[in-house]
Design a protein around this motif. Structure first.
Motif, PDB file in Angstrom:
ATOM      1  N   GLU A 296      36.499  33.487  42.315  1.00  0.00           N
ATOM      2  CA  GLU A 296      37.240  34.461  41.933  1.00  0.00           C
ATOM      3  C   GLU A 296      36.696  34.923  40.550  1.00  0.00           C
ATOM      4  OE1 GLU A 296      40.284  36.879  39.870  1.00  0.00           O
ATOM      5  OE2 GLU A 296      39.860  35.392  39.244  1.00  0.00           O
ATOM      6  N   GLU A 297      36.978  33.973  39.406  1.00  0.00           N
ATOM      7  CA  GLU A 297      35.852  34.625  38.446  1.00  0.00           C
ATOM      8  C   GLU A 297      34.329  35.286  38.236  1.00  0.00           C
ATOM      9  OE1 GLU A 297      38.035  34.805  35.671  1.00  0.00           O
ATOM     10  OE2 GLU A 297      40.006  34.082  36.317  1.00  0.00           O
TER      11      GLU A 297
ATOM     12  N   HIS B 269      43.575  31.468  43.316  1.00  0.00           N
ATOM     13  CA  HIS B 269      41.572  30.822  42.872  1.00  0.00           C
ATOM     14  C   HIS B 269      42.471  29.781  41.943  1.00  0.00           C
ATOM     15  CE1 HIS B 269      41.335  32.324  38.858  1.00  0.00           C
ATOM     16  NE2 HIS B 269      42.553  33.721  39.138  1.00  0.00           N
TER      17      HIS B 269
ATOM     18  N   HIS C 105      50.767  35.552  40.179  1.00  0.00           N
ATOM     19  CA  HIS C 105      50.088  34.914  38.695  1.00  0.00           C
ATOM     20  C   HIS C 105      50.540  35.457  37.532  1.00  0.00           C
ATOM     21  CE1 HIS C 105      45.664  35.683  37.171  1.00  0.00           C
ATOM     22  NE2 HIS C 105      45.210  35.082  37.818  1.00  0.00           N
TER      23      HIS C 105
ATOM     24  N   ASP D   4      45.981  30.121  34.637  1.00  0.00           N
ATOM     25  CA  ASP D   4      45.154  31.730  35.383  1.00  0.00           C
ATOM     26  C   ASP D   4      44.772  31.027  37.003  1.00  0.00           C
ATOM     27  OD1 ASP D   4      43.390  33.728  36.339  1.00  0.00           O
ATOM     28  OD2 ASP D   4      42.299  33.755  34.700  1.00  0.00           O
ATOM     29  N   GLY D   5      44.864  31.253  37.509  1.00  0.00           N
ATOM     30  CA  GLY D   5      45.137  30.991  38.887  1.00  0.00           C
ATOM     31  C   GLY D   5      45.554  30.353  39.890  1.00  0.00           C
TER      32      GLY D   5
ATOM     33  N   HIS E 122      41.770  41.295  40.104  1.00  0.00           N
ATOM     34  CA  HIS E 122      42.957  40.634  41.816  1.00  0.00           C
ATOM     35  C   HIS E 122      42.066  40.215  42.963  1.00  0.00           C
ATOM     36  CE1 HIS E 122      45.038  38.729  38.227  1.00  0.00           C
ATOM     37  NE2 HIS E 122      45.979  38.965  37.975  1.00  0.00           N
TER      38      HIS E 122
HETATM   39 ZN   LIG Z   1      43.247  34.765  38.252  1.00  0.00          ZN
END
Ligand SMILES: [Zn+2]
Length: 410
Positions: free
Chosen positions: A124-125, A79, A190, A90-91, A358
């Motif tokens: 995603e978050e 993501h 990730h 992150d992502g 995830h």
């Molecule tokens: Zn993530």
């Protein structure tokens, strides 16, 4: 060749979108910054000759044909959205890794037998709509239109409206989620978001299972009294009862297993005044494990603890269960495949749990799924100081690329 320069160029371009002066990034799902990042990605996917479309849940999907397009696709991705004041790793690493592996196959003019599909999961978050992994929930049939209309951000905009404003067609959701057998395998790369790999000086984490939480809201009702005139033996101090719960809960996780965690990270005290015995306290409790039975045993021990503290303290304690999710086991054959590839490079790896959720966790319901971690410096994540070394990232990209290629070949 996996091209680290090309990877870095895209990384630098995308990390500008939503970049903050303090070095961090705020790229909330479907915000202006997220759209800039998404548009950039779409352009790169088209340049890599992928057949690109955006599904009703806002996921960006790009397909590379195989020699037999009747076969299910091997899917790979992560993501681009971030938490507010988040970090740059992150992502995004998993999305760009997927893009790079496709470009690599193009460079080498390799046609795989199975099609390959790369994906940027939407939302995603949980930061914007309060619930995480919305794109993968949608894609796997776990999110209907009614729920999409219910989930709202701080300004009252629903996920449904945000999708419509982004040019998606959320109404088409009932005919566009994947079913069993449509995906051959799913892979995600990730950052670890924890300190374990760096601490053990390992290059890669091969995730065995993704932990799930049981969460409780606990309300302790004692009695507010004068802090000077009420003898110690005649109090119903809600904060003292809370303290016993906090310490007891820590002990429950410590005595359970190395992979069990329990956290009371939220506390509100009333009236929160120095010269008044605390009358009521509310706590937020989060208990996680990768083993469902072990988690249930921790939950039972926690409930027993609540009962004991209630009896001893004279306070009334109410618990409300907010969620009781089931941990997800990832595919053992894919784990073995990743281990053999890592061993061939003589890279140090560790089989490990994922404490964080995830998109791979949803995809695992439909297809064999694999999740690869690379080390996070100091274990820091969801923070502007989040970072991973280029060397570690490129090891992850290479491992992912080899595994996806192997899986798509037969
Ligand atoms: Zn993530």
């Amino acid at each position: 060749m996996i091209d680290s320069k090309r990877f870095q160029n895209d990384f630098c371009a995308i990390t500008q979108f939503g970049a903050l002066e303090n070095g961090g990034v705020t790229r909330l799902a479907l915000s202006k910054a997220d759209h800039e990042a998404r548009n950039y990605l779409i352009k790169q996917m088209q340049n890599a000759d992928l057949d690109v479309h955006i599904d009703p849940y806002g996921n960006i999907r790009g397909r590379r044909a195989g020699s037999d397009n009747q076969l299910p696709a091997v899917m790979v991705g992560s993501h681009l959205d971030t938490v507010p004041q988040g970090g740059h790793y992150d992502g995004i690493i998993g999305v760009l890794a997927a893009l790079e592996l496709v470009r690599h196959l193009n460079d080498e003019q390799i046609t795989t037998q199975y099609p390959i599909e790369i994906i940027n999961f939407c939302c995603e978050e949980s930061s914007r709509f309060g619930v995480a992994t919305l794109g993968s929930k949608g894609l796997t049939g776990q999110l209907g239109c009614a729920q999409m209309r219910q989930l709202r951000d701080r300004d009252g905009i629903s996920f449904y409206q945000a999708l419509q404003q982004s040019g998606c067609s959320p109404d088409a959701e009932n005919r566009s989620h994947l079913s069993q057998g449509e995906i051959k395998a799913f892979f995600e790369l990730h950052i670890e978001q924890g300190p374990v790999l760096e601490h053990h000086q390992e290059h890669l984490g091969i995730v065995e299972a993704i932990a799930a939480p049981s969460r409780f809201r606990v309300t302790i009702h004692g009695r507010s009294d004068h802090s000077g005139t009420t003898p110690m033996t005649m109090r119903q101090d809600a904060l003292v009862a809370a303290a016993q719960l906090i310490l007891g809960t820590e002990q429950i996780a410590q005595q359970s297993s190395e992979q069990s965690v329990a956290t009371i990270g939220e506390i509100h005290t009333q009236p929160n005044v120095m010269n008044v015995v605390p009358g009521s306290v509310s706590l937020g409790v989060d208990i996680r494990d990768i083993d469902g039975n072990r988690k249930q045993r921790m939950v039972a021990a926690f409930q027993k603890l609540v009962h004991k503290v209630e009896t001893q303290s004279g306070c009334r304690i109410l618990t409300e269960m907010l969620c009781d999710d089931v941990p997800v086991q990832l595919d053992e054959t894919l784990q073995q495949q990743l281990i053999e590839l890592a061993q061939a490079h003589q890279w140090r790896y560790r089989k490990m749990p994922s404490g964080a959720g995830h998109d791979a966790m949803l995809m695992a319901r439909l297809a064999p799924a694999a999740l690869i971690f690379i080390p996070s410096h100091d274990g820091i994540s969801h923070n502007i100081a989040e970072s991973s070394s280029l060397e570690d990232i490129m090891r992850g990209v290479t491992l992912l690329s080899e595994a996806v290629q192997q899986s798509a070949q037969g």
